[in-house]
Design an enzyme around this catalytic site. Structure first.
Site, PDB file in Angstrom:
ATOM      1  N   GLU A 123      -1.289  -2.901  -9.659  1.00 33.37           N
ATOM      2  CA  GLU A 123      -1.262  -3.915  -8.603  1.00 33.37           C
ATOM      3  C   GLU A 123      -0.005  -4.777  -8.720  1.00 33.37           C
ATOM      4  O   GLU A 123       0.651  -5.073  -7.721  1.00 33.37           O
ATOM      5  CB  GLU A 123      -2.515  -4.788  -8.678  1.00 33.37           C
ATOM      6  CG  GLU A 123      -3.795  -4.092  -8.247  1.00 33.37           C
ATOM      7  CD  GLU A 123      -3.733  -3.537  -6.848  1.00 33.37           C
ATOM      8  OE1 GLU A 123      -3.130  -4.176  -5.965  1.00 33.37           O
ATOM      9  OE2 GLU A 123      -4.280  -2.438  -6.631  1.00 33.37           O
ATOM     10  N   GLU A 136       0.816  -1.217   0.000  1.00 38.01           N
ATOM     11  CA  GLU A 136       0.000   0.000   0.000  1.00 38.01           C
ATOM     12  C   GLU A 136       0.847   1.264   0.000  1.00 38.01           C
ATOM     13  O   GLU A 136       0.510   2.251  -0.655  1.00 38.01           O
ATOM     14  CB  GLU A 136      -0.955  -0.015   1.199  1.00 38.01           C
ATOM     15  CG  GLU A 136      -1.992  -1.117   1.154  1.00 38.01           C
ATOM     16  CD  GLU A 136      -2.836  -1.079  -0.113  1.00 38.01           C
ATOM     17  OE1 GLU A 136      -3.038   0.028  -0.656  1.00 38.01           O
ATOM     18  OE2 GLU A 136      -3.275  -2.139  -0.558  1.00 38.01           O
TER      19      GLU A 136
END
Length: 320
Positions: free
Chosen positions: A214, A143
């Site tokens: 991602e 993250e």
């Protein structure tokens, strides 16, 4: 790595953002052309697009956190989270983001904010219960790299513009029909573009950007933590929990926030998998396992990773 910090790069996110804008505005211009190519409507479309981008730039973080009912936590309330985030942000040589916890038992995490100085990371109560602190560290590394690689702004713009294009596509149903009588109906071609092509085109662009980022965040986050196996293990746990039915409620706001999360919080079945903003979890895990073997060799389970105490009860957040 040099002098205790990590060189952070953006995987050509500037180019990706430029291409994203070009494709999105190309679709908007296509819709404008099908609706009559009027100068008045062009001004309306441009103002709406710019207004949406401005709003998403400055308020996307607040909307994402509000959609999950996330609450900020202090270091006294969540010392382990602060320890991990401070360690990793210092290692990356970047500012430390704000830390939130969302009172949902569906395991997940996401980052939000327009830049690294206005960023926040959020863990759900569920992920803190099913993952070890080593796995949480792997998740937070992922993250944080979304923040430091400037993925958050790109994703927010993609999401907001996809929504604008979808709604503007509905206007195509009422333009381009040459009949002037009272029986004027819906333009069949406009209906096709409105209900199929415009939303699909917008979604595919958003999906392509999301899937790429991602994979990039998996790679960069694992380099930051030096522990790809931890992230692979966390992804496996999260996917298993979601597939068992431990999902978040499906609303318009949570659907937008879902693209920011480390794993799809909804159960995707059939054709839904084709339009998922996340790559297949099995592919991500395979890549991370291979990266772990390359990084640590035969000693894949590195003993040099910082260890943290097992998760203590956070039940006080469920009622906040």
């Amino acid at each position: 790595m040099s002098n205790g910090t990590m060189h952070v790069h953006g995987h050509f996110n500037g180019l990706k953002t430029t291409l994203l804008f070009a494709l999105m505005w190309g679709l908007i211009m296509l819709i404008w052309w099908f609706t009559g190519a009027s100068e008045d409507t062009l001004v309306f479309y441009l103002l709406l697009g710019l207004g949406t981008n401005f709003f998403s730039y400055f308020f996307s973080d607040k909307l994402a956190l509000a959609s999950m009912h996330a609450q900020p936590v202090s270091e006294q309330e969540a010392p382990e989270l602060y320890q991990i985030v401070r360690e990793l942000s210092t290692k990356a040589g970047k500012p430390m983001p704000r830390i939130y916890i969302a009172p949902t038992m569906s395991p997940n995490a996401f980052a939000t904010g327009r830049n690294e100085r206005h960023a926040a990371v959020c863990c759900t109560q569920g992920i803190l219960q099913i993952c070890s602190w080593r796995e949480i560290r792997g998740v937070l590394g992922h993250e944080l790299m979304h923040v430091y690689n400037h993925d958050i702004l790109t994703g927010a713009i993609a999401s907001s513009m996809a929504t604008v294009i979808t709604y503007l596509g509905y206007a195509l149903m009422y333009f381009g029909n040459d009949r002037d009588d009272d029986d004027r109906g819906v333009n069949p071609l406009g209906m096709l573009l409105a209900y199929i092509l415009a939303p699909i085109g917008a979604s595919l662009i958003q999906m392509a950007i999301s899937r790429t980022r991602e994979y990039d965040a998996d790679e960069d986050g694992s380099k930051l933590t030096e522990d790809p196996a931890a992230l692979a293990s966390a992804l496996q746990r999260i996917e298993g929990s979601v597939n068992s039915g431990n999902t978040i409620p499906v609303t318009s706001s949570t659907q937008t926030t879902a693209a920011m999360m480390i794993e799809n919080p909804f159960r995707a079945e059939g054709l839904q998998k084709l339009f998922s903003t996340h790559p297949p979890t099995s592919d991500r895990i395979a890549r991370l396992r291979q990266m772990d073997r390359e990084m640590h060799g035969a000693a894949a389970e590195s003993t040099q990773i910082p260890q943290y105490e097992q998760y203590a009860q956070y039940s006080q957040y469920s009622s906040r």
